[in-house]
Structure formats: structure tokens, C-alpha cells
Design an enzyme around this catalytic site. Structure first.
Site, mmCIF file in Angstrom:
data_model
loop_
_atom_site.group_PDB
_atom_site.id
_atom_site.type_symbol
_atom_site.label_atom_id
_atom_site.label_comp_id
_atom_site.label_asym_id
_atom_site.label_seq_id
_atom_site.Cartn_x
_atom_site.Cartn_y
_atom_site.Cartn_z
ATOM 1 N N CYS A 1 -20.850 0.764 57.017
ATOM 2 C CA CYS A 1 -20.282 1.803 56.040
ATOM 3 C C CYS A 1 -21.408 2.290 55.334
ATOM 4 O O CYS A 1 -22.149 1.579 54.592
ATOM 5 C CB CYS A 1 -19.289 0.783 55.149
ATOM 6 S SG CYS A 1 -18.830 1.823 53.799
ATOM 7 N N CYS B 1 -20.997 2.538 51.673
ATOM 8 C CA CYS B 1 -21.490 1.462 50.885
ATOM 9 C C CYS B 1 -22.917 0.945 50.855
ATOM 10 O O CYS B 1 -23.359 0.599 49.755
ATOM 11 C CB CYS B 1 -20.734 0.147 51.583
ATOM 12 S SG CYS B 1 -18.812 0.497 52.184
ATOM 13 N N ASP B 2 -23.641 1.075 52.021
ATOM 14 C CA ASP B 2 -24.951 0.511 52.175
ATOM 15 C C ASP B 2 -26.118 1.677 52.450
ATOM 16 O O ASP B 2 -27.092 1.067 52.124
ATOM 17 C CB ASP B 2 -24.983 -0.317 53.429
ATOM 18 C CG ASP B 2 -23.857 -1.653 53.174
ATOM 19 O OD1 ASP B 2 -23.660 -1.980 51.901
ATOM 20 O OD2 ASP B 2 -23.368 -1.963 54.266
#
Ligand code: NAP
Length: 317
Positions: free
Chosen positions: A133, A136-137
Site C-alpha cells: 500500500c 499507507c507507507d
């Protein structure tokens, strides 16, 4: 035992539905499946979930959501759903390790699982440089060199997004031709920070003991192996919605995502609702999953009250 509502899944969608239904005295039973807490438990820090100005660790966020649902009376039990009988009311559920359950309404929030490569070094380095992701990261890889694996729209989108942070993003794809739509390909090809390693099969993710250091690949023409140095590997080879247990019972698209009426969580079977990634191949965010979880709870509550199931698309227009 007959419940007013059973929720399948304990990701943000299922647990938000549980909070709403518990607060409405619907005493929901929540079945926690093989991946308790869902995909957020596979990530580290979550910085884009509103309300946490300093960010929050994914597993902690899910633990807090669980406690919040339990505080209002939701009962959460571990189990693996094997079958749902949708032919009669109340619906009958077969859950591994539990007596058969009956329920007046069913909320399906079993999520989707990112496909993984299944190569050595991948699983053990999730959260240590291996991610599925970028949203997300990606932020954690400022000025780093990254690899994105995949040749579809997701891979192009993730790679483009990651160039906001990374110094270089190399796309590794197993064929010479990309699967992605032309517009997504063109966008990636025009991005100067993106480089290409086509026709290469990933063999192994390598670590320096603390975090990812390289991806070993094989050239599919020459058979030659090389290690691509990288600080992180984003695997973007698609997702599988977890819908096997209702295959043939609910309307789905060709990839297995449950179809809902636009603007609602209503499936084609009255009394069964779907929320979160199990019905969303597009946004796949914790906050959108939580939003549809709220919708499912409200749709279920109104269904039980005997009111016409609200067509939110009508009320919003
Ligand atoms: P996808 O279209 O199925 O592409 C998956 C890619 O991963 C393919 O290039 C595939 O290679 C590769 N792959 C699969 N298994 C692999 C393995 N074991 N090892 C190495 N490579 C592997 O999946 P997606 O990109 O996630 O897209 C899913 C759907 O969402 C599509 O309909 C897409 O259009 C849509 N989507 C749209 C957007 C957007 O419009 N903004 C963004 C993301 C996704 P092969 O090509 O060789 O099979």
C-alpha cells in the site's frame, strides 16, 4: 440462536458497523476471521486516518476500534465462515468451530487480500520495507530507491504516487507488455523518476537484517539473475476479495467483488449488506471502509425496522 445482526469481518468496515449496531441495541455478533483487524494490521503507522494528528500504528487502531465496539455490547468471536444459506429467513450461517447461527440481517465485510508474490524474504519483511500500500507507507521512503512489482493499473498508480517521496521508482514486471490502461502507462512513462525492469521474474527479497536491501530477479529471455538494490518493495499485483463463501449466492463482478446498489450497501439479497473492500476495488482506504461500515449498519437497522431500505442515491440527489 437467532441474532438480529451478524457482521463478518473485523476490519474498519466491520468494526464500524459493529459500533453503530451495538449503539442501536442490535446486539451484533461479529465474526473475526483469519486476519483479525484486516489489512491495517499488516501496515505500520497510519497517518491518514482522521483524528490522529500524530498518526497511529495500524494494529493499535484496529485494537481500539474493537474495544470501542465491545464497549457498546458487540460480541466478537473467532471463526471461519464456511457457508451462508441465503434461500430462507432468517439466514443460516455455518461457521467453523461454532454451532450453526441464524440471523435476520447479515453484514459482509470480509475485505480483500493483497496478492503476494510468495517468494522467499517477502512475508518476513512486511513492515520492514515490503508493502502492498503506497498510500499507507510511501511517506516513509523519502529520497529512497524503491521497486514496484506489477504491470497493471495499480502498479502504475503506486509507482507514480511513490515518486512524490522516492528518489527513484523501478517498475519490475514479468512481461515486456504492460497490462495497465494506456493512460496509466503513459503517465508512468512520462515520469522521469520511474525506471523499468521488464520481462523479469522476482525470485527473492533480500534484507540487510533490519530492512529490505534488494530484489533478486531473473531475466525471462536470458535466464540471467541480478539483484536490484532497493530500500523497499511495493507489491502491486492485484487484490482478491474474500467472497468465496458467497459465490453463486450474491451478485458479483467478474473479479468476485460483491455488487451493491449505488449509494447503498444493499446486495441483491434483501437483508444482506456489503461494506468495505469486499465491494470496493477502487478506493480501498480504511476511512472509506469505515464509512461504508456505518452505511451498512444504518441500512441493516432500517431494514429490521421494516422500513423500505433507503436508496441513499435518491436522497442525495
Ligand atoms: P491487474 O490488472 O490484475 O494487474 C496485476 C499485474 O500484476 C499484472 O500486470 C500481472 O502480470 C502482475 N502479476 C500478477 N500476479 C503476478 C505474479 N505472481 N508475479 C508477478 N507479476 C504478477 O491488477 P491491478 O493492477 O490491481 O488492477 C485491478 C483492477 O483495478 C483493474 O481493473 C484496474 O484497471 C483497476 N484499477 C484502476 C485504477 C485507476 O483507474 N486509477 C487504479 C488501480 C486499479 P501479467 O500482466 O503478466 O498478468
Amino acid at each position: 440462536m437467532t441474532y438480529k445482526s451478524v457482521i463478518l469481518g473485523t476490519g474498519p468496515a466491520g468494526l464500524t458497523a459493529a459500533v453503530y449496531l451495538a449503539r442501536a441495541n442490535m446486539e451484533p455478533l461479529v465474526i473475526e476471521g483469519p486476519e483479525p483487524g484486516g489489512q491495517l494490521t499488516l501496515t505500520t503507522e497510519v497517518e491518514n486516518y482522521p483524528g490522529f494528528s500524530d498518526g497511529i500504528m495500524g494494529p493499535q487502531l484496529m485494537e481500539d476500534m474493537k474495544k470501542q465496539a465491545e464497549r457498546f455490547g458487540a460480541v466478537i468471536k473467532r471463526g471461519w465462515v464456511e457457508d451462508v444459506d441465503t434461500s430462507d429467513r432468517p439466514f443460516k450461517l455455518k461457521i467453523n468451530g461454532m454451532d450453526d447461527i441464524e440471523t435476520s440481517t447479515l453484514i459482509i465485510s470480509t475485505g480483500a487480500s493483497a496478492k503476494m508474490l510468495g517468494i522467499p524474504g517477502e512475508k518476513e519483511n512486511i513492515g520492514k520495507g515490503v508493502s502492498t500500500c503506497a498510500t499507507c507507507d510511501g511517506f516513509f521512503f523519502r529520497d529512497k530507491k524503491l521497486v514496484v512489482v506489477g504491470g497493471g493499473d495499480s502498479a502504475m498508480e503506486e509507482a507514480n504516487f511513490l515518486t512524490k517521496f522516492a528518489s527513484e521508482v523501478q517498475i519490475v514486471h514479468r512481461r515486456n507488455e504492460l497490462r495497465a490502461s494506456k493512460i496509466m502507462q503513459d503517465r508512468a512513462k512520462a515520469n522521469e523518476k520511474i525506471t523499468w525492469a521488464l520481462n523479469k521474474t522476482p525470485l527473492e527479497m533480500q534484507s540487510d537484517g533490519m530492512k529490505i536491501s534488494g530484489l533478486k530477479v531473473k531475466d525471462n529471455d536470458t535466464g540471467e539473475e541480478e539483484v536490484l538494490e532497493t530500500d523497499g518493495v511495493f507489491v502491486a499485483i492485484g487484490h482478491n476479495p474474500n467472497t468465496e463463501f458467497v459465490k453463486g449466492k450474491l451478485d458479483m463482478d467478474d473479479k468476485g467483488y460483491i455488487l451493491v446498489d449505488p449509494g447503498t450497501t444493499n446486495t441483491n439479497v434483501e437483508g444482506i449488506f456489503a461494506c468495505g473492500d469486499v465491494q470496493d476495488a477502487k478506493y480501498r482506504q480504511a476511512v472509506t471502509a469505515a464509512g461504508t461500515g456505518c452505511m451498512a449498519a444504518m441500512d441493516a437497522e432500517r431494514y429490521l425496522e421494516g422500513e423500505a431500505v433507503i436508496d441513499w442515491s435518491q436522497t442525495l440527489s
